[in-house]
Every structure is written in C-alpha cells, then in structure tokens.
Design a protein around this motif. Structure first.
Motif, mmCIF file in Angstrom:
data_model
loop_
_atom_site.group_PDB
_atom_site.id
_atom_site.type_symbol
_atom_site.label_atom_id
_atom_site.label_comp_id
_atom_site.label_asym_id
_atom_site.label_seq_id
_atom_site.Cartn_x
_atom_site.Cartn_y
_atom_site.Cartn_z
ATOM 1 N N LYS A 31 20.257 28.226 94.014
ATOM 2 C CA LYS A 31 20.274 28.541 95.437
ATOM 3 C C LYS A 31 19.744 29.950 95.646
ATOM 4 C CE LYS A 31 24.054 25.382 96.507
ATOM 5 N NZ LYS A 31 23.158 24.405 97.179
ATOM 6 N N GLY A 32 19.026 30.116 96.734
ATOM 7 C CA GLY A 32 18.438 31.411 97.028
ATOM 8 C C GLY A 32 18.832 31.910 98.397
ATOM 9 N N ILE A 33 18.047 32.836 98.886
ATOM 10 C CA ILE A 33 18.336 33.414 100.191
ATOM 11 C C ILE A 33 17.823 32.508 101.306
ATOM 12 C CG2 ILE A 33 18.296 35.771 99.283
ATOM 13 C CD1 ILE A 33 15.482 36.044 100.484
ATOM 14 N N ASN A 34 18.323 32.719 102.503
ATOM 15 C CA ASN A 34 17.856 32.024 103.705
ATOM 16 C C ASN A 34 18.029 30.501 103.632
ATOM 17 O OD1 ASN A 34 17.068 34.582 104.524
ATOM 18 N ND2 ASN A 34 14.914 34.260 104.061
ATOM 19 N N GLY A 35 19.000 30.022 102.844
ATOM 20 C CA GLY A 35 19.296 28.599 102.800
ATOM 21 C C GLY A 35 18.381 27.760 101.930
ATOM 22 N N PHE A 36 17.485 28.390 101.201
ATOM 23 C CA PHE A 36 16.587 27.654 100.308
ATOM 24 C C PHE A 36 17.262 27.354 98.970
ATOM 25 C CE2 PHE A 36 12.510 27.382 102.358
ATOM 26 C CZ PHE A 36 12.545 28.393 103.317
ATOM 27 N N GLU A 37 16.847 26.263 98.361
ATOM 28 C CA GLU A 37 17.282 25.908 97.017
ATOM 29 C C GLU A 37 16.121 25.239 96.292
ATOM 30 O OE1 GLU A 37 20.622 23.324 97.817
ATOM 31 O OE2 GLU A 37 19.359 21.547 97.635
ATOM 32 N N ALA A 38 16.208 25.234 94.965
ATOM 33 C CA ALA A 38 15.160 24.608 94.167
ATOM 34 C C ALA A 38 15.799 23.931 92.968
ATOM 35 C CB ALA A 38 14.140 25.643 93.707
ATOM 36 N N GLU A 39 15.143 22.892 92.491
ATOM 37 C CA GLU A 39 15.658 22.155 91.347
ATOM 38 C C GLU A 39 14.656 22.154 90.218
ATOM 39 O OE1 GLU A 39 17.207 18.301 92.222
ATOM 40 O OE2 GLU A 39 18.303 18.270 90.326
ATOM 41 N N PHE A 40 15.107 22.589 89.057
ATOM 42 C CA PHE A 40 14.287 22.595 87.860
ATOM 43 C C PHE A 40 14.381 21.235 87.181
ATOM 44 C CE2 PHE A 40 12.196 23.708 84.111
ATOM 45 C CZ PHE A 40 12.994 23.575 82.993
ATOM 46 N N ASN A 41 13.229 20.628 86.941
ATOM 47 C CA ASN A 41 13.185 19.338 86.256
ATOM 48 C C ASN A 41 12.274 19.486 85.047
ATOM 49 O OD1 ASN A 41 12.483 16.672 85.410
ATOM 50 N ND2 ASN A 41 13.134 15.891 87.393
ATOM 51 N N LYS A 42 12.891 19.608 83.879
ATOM 52 C CA LYS A 42 12.115 19.888 82.670
ATOM 53 C C LYS A 42 11.203 18.728 82.295
ATOM 54 C CE LYS A 42 12.598 21.674 77.965
ATOM 55 N NZ LYS A 42 13.547 22.134 76.931
ATOM 56 N N SER A 43 11.693 17.503 82.451
ATOM 57 C CA SER A 43 10.884 16.345 82.057
ATOM 58 C C SER A 43 9.664 16.181 82.961
ATOM 59 C CB SER A 43 11.732 15.073 82.070
ATOM 60 O OG SER A 43 12.209 14.815 83.382
ATOM 61 N N GLN A 44 9.816 16.552 84.222
ATOM 62 C CA GLN A 44 8.705 16.458 85.177
ATOM 63 C C GLN A 44 7.921 17.770 85.258
ATOM 64 O OE1 GLN A 44 8.010 13.707 87.073
ATOM 65 N NE2 GLN A 44 9.761 12.462 86.460
ATOM 66 N N THR A 45 8.376 18.774 84.555
ATOM 67 C CA THR A 45 7.813 20.145 84.639
ATOM 68 C C THR A 45 7.597 20.549 86.088
ATOM 69 O OG1 THR A 45 5.511 19.406 84.336
ATOM 70 C CG2 THR A 45 6.751 20.028 82.357
ATOM 71 N N SER A 46 8.678 20.402 86.869
ATOM 72 C CA SER A 46 8.582 20.727 88.291
ATOM 73 C C SER A 46 9.686 21.688 88.700
ATOM 74 C CB SER A 46 8.668 19.447 89.131
ATOM 75 O OG SER A 46 9.952 18.876 89.029
ATOM 76 N N PHE A 47 9.437 22.342 89.808
ATOM 77 C CA PHE A 47 10.406 23.290 90.370
ATOM 78 C C PHE A 47 10.182 23.299 91.876
ATOM 79 C CE2 PHE A 47 13.618 26.335 90.072
ATOM 80 C CZ PHE A 47 13.285 27.565 90.626
ATOM 81 N N HIS A 48 10.605 22.226 92.523
ATOM 82 C CA HIS A 48 10.362 22.056 93.960
ATOM 83 C C HIS A 48 11.360 22.837 94.791
ATOM 84 C CE1 HIS A 48 7.531 19.250 92.557
ATOM 85 N NE2 HIS A 48 8.249 18.143 92.634
ATOM 86 N N LEU A 49 10.876 23.399 95.875
ATOM 87 C CA LEU A 49 11.693 24.200 96.802
ATOM 88 C C LEU A 49 12.071 23.343 98.000
ATOM 89 C CD1 LEU A 49 12.679 27.165 97.481
ATOM 90 C CD2 LEU A 49 10.552 27.378 98.788
ATOM 91 N N ARG A 50 13.336 23.441 98.432
ATOM 92 C CA ARG A 50 13.807 22.619 99.544
ATOM 93 C C ARG A 50 14.644 23.450 100.509
ATOM 94 N NH1 ARG A 50 15.401 19.272 94.964
ATOM 95 N NH2 ARG A 50 13.810 17.668 94.625
ATOM 96 N N LYS A 51 14.618 22.988 101.754
ATOM 97 C CA LYS A 51 15.533 23.531 102.752
ATOM 98 C C LYS A 51 15.904 22.382 103.679
ATOM 99 C CE LYS A 51 16.426 27.323 105.912
ATOM 100 N NZ LYS A 51 15.983 28.609 106.497
ATOM 101 N N PRO A 52 17.194 22.171 103.948
ATOM 102 C CA PRO A 52 17.606 21.006 104.736
ATOM 103 C C PRO A 52 17.243 21.089 106.221
ATOM 104 C CG PRO A 52 19.513 22.314 104.076
ATOM 105 C CD PRO A 52 18.338 22.894 103.382
ATOM 106 N N SER A 53 17.087 22.303 106.732
ATOM 107 C CA SER A 53 16.794 22.457 108.165
ATOM 108 C C SER A 53 16.042 23.781 108.363
ATOM 109 C CB SER A 53 18.096 22.440 108.975
ATOM 110 O OG SER A 53 17.845 22.690 110.344
ATOM 111 N N VAL A 54 14.778 23.693 108.724
ATOM 112 C CA VAL A 54 13.968 24.922 108.807
ATOM 113 C C VAL A 54 14.023 25.522 110.204
ATOM 114 C CG1 VAL A 54 12.422 24.246 106.954
ATOM 115 C CG2 VAL A 54 11.856 23.622 109.318
ATOM 116 N N HIS A 55 13.739 26.821 110.246
ATOM 117 C CA HIS A 55 13.667 27.558 111.502
ATOM 118 C C HIS A 55 12.249 28.081 111.693
ATOM 119 C CE1 HIS A 55 18.022 27.390 111.745
ATOM 120 N NE2 HIS A 55 18.088 27.835 110.519
ATOM 121 N N ILE A 56 11.936 28.425 112.908
ATOM 122 C CA ILE A 56 10.628 29.017 113.218
ATOM 123 C C ILE A 56 10.362 30.211 112.304
ATOM 124 C CG2 ILE A 56 9.280 30.267 114.947
ATOM 125 C CD1 ILE A 56 9.373 27.417 115.665
ATOM 126 N N SER A 57 11.408 30.985 112.039
ATOM 127 C CA SER A 57 11.263 32.206 111.244
ATOM 128 C C SER A 57 10.931 31.933 109.769
ATOM 129 C CB SER A 57 12.548 33.034 111.315
ATOM 130 O OG SER A 57 13.650 32.272 110.837
#
Lengths: 115, 115
Positions: A58-84
C-alpha cells in the motif's frame, strides 16, 4: 539488464471509478519494484515500493500494487480515483542483488481522470 | 527544506554552446543520478554516482560529462549542445543504491531547449 514495460501509454477514467495501471518487468535477478507519480511540471514522487515479503503493498493517496512473480508484473490499482490523481505514473525496477541497481523506468502511463 | 535542488529551471541554448546543469542535495545521500525525460520515452539514465569521486555511464551518456567532487553536488555538463539534447533533465538521489529505502528523491527538473 532489467527492463520495464508499461502496457498503456494513456488511461482515461471517470472520477470515482476504479483504475489499474499495468506494469511488467524483465530481470534475471531478484528485484525491487517501485511506482512513482509525476504531476505536471514537477519531479517524480515515490508512491509505493515492493522490496520483499507481502506481495500486496500500500502506498500514499490510496494506491496499492500487487507483485506477481510468476507473471513478472507489478500492477498499480486504486478503487476510486479523484480528479487530483490526473498525472503521469512511472513503474521502475532495480536489482536487489547483482545486475543494475540503478532504477530503470518504464515509459510512463498518463492517467486522465474525467469529471 | 531538505531535498534535491536543480538550477536553472529553464534554459535555451544555441547549438554548439556549453553549459552546466547544477544539482545539489542536502540529505547526505551517496547515490545520485541524472535522467532525461522525453515524450513517450520515459526516463533514461545519463550518468550516475555512488559517492564522491566515483561516477559511471548510464544508458545515454554521449554528449554529457559529470563529476562528483563532494557528496552534495553532482553537476551535468553539456560540452557542445545539439538539438537532440532538447529535453527535461532530472537529478535524483538516494541513501540506498537501489532506492529500497525511501526511493529516489527527485529534483523539479531543468527544461532545456537547444535551437
């Protein structure tokens, strides 16, 4: 050498909708992973990082990311975005051991939040 | 305020002119880097330093020189400016080589135009 691919150059989304910004990496060694945000005419700021342990970070401003070693991915997500949240987002990777420890950045994803 | 300070913020050069982009940090960070940011290309590493007196080349070093005589300062020199060097330049620093502590701290950038 490591590399980073950000799969979308631009992601438009409406305010209060969820968003996912995709990042895949390539490396022959274990890595640290980062997401940075750049607001217009500013430098980059660290949003979150994965070093080891729990794959959901989990990071700042409500963002989170999930590390997936098998997929070599690190996608960033936010459940509800703001204009800012409108900004450029960069995924970055550095070698945890061996390899190039200076961060390599992706080409960036422009998140555009519409009212 | 603690951080990375870049000067100047804007600069216009004529082809063939030389100049130095200044970068200073007051966080006692050992690791410093210079990146250039071009549209659609993300951030590309120009040169980096792992401590006073130690520098090395990054991905796109041609046309640029660096030196690191003190921990605080890491200037970037353009010896003979070319239009291809028109870009936004960012200096960054970290106390950990891969940025695994607090990530890399970025300056606000220098926007350089070569005509």
């Amino acid at each position: 050498a490591q590399s980073v691919t950000q799969l979308d150059s631009q992601v438009p989304v409406f305010e209060e909708a969820p968003v996912e910004l995709r990042c895949n990496y390539s490396s022959s060694v274990s890595v640290y992973l980062f997401w940075y945000v750049q607001y217009p005419n500013q430098g980059l700021q660290l949003l979150l990082k994965y070093l080891s342990g729990s794959t959901l970070v989990k990071g700042i401003n409500g963002f989170e990311a999930e590390f997936n070693k098998s997929q070599t991915s690190f996608h960033l997500r936010k459940p509800s975005v703001h204009i800012s949240d409108t900004a450029e987002y960069f995924c970055a990777v550095s070698a945890a051991s061996g390899g190039s420890y200076i961060p390599t950045f992706g080409r960036g994803t422009s998140l555009i939040v519409h009212p | 305020n603690a951080g990375v300070t870049q000067t100047p913020k804007f600069q216009v050069l004529k082809t063939g002119q030389s100049m130095t982009l200044q970068c200073a940090q007051d966080m006692n960070h050992e690791y410093m880097s210079w990146y250039r940011q071009d549209p659609g290309m993300g951030l590309r590493l120009i040169h980096y330093s792992v401590g006073a007196g130690i520098t090395d080349q990054g991905e796109v070093p041609n046309g640029y020189n660096v030196s690191r005589s003190t921990t605080e300062d890491f200037p970037l020199r353009l010896l003979s400016a070319a239009p291809s060097q028109t870009s936004v330049y960012f200096c960054a620093s970290s106390y950990s080589r891969g940025g695994q502590g607090g990530g890399y701290t970025f300056g606000s950038g220098t926007r350089l135009t070569v005509v």
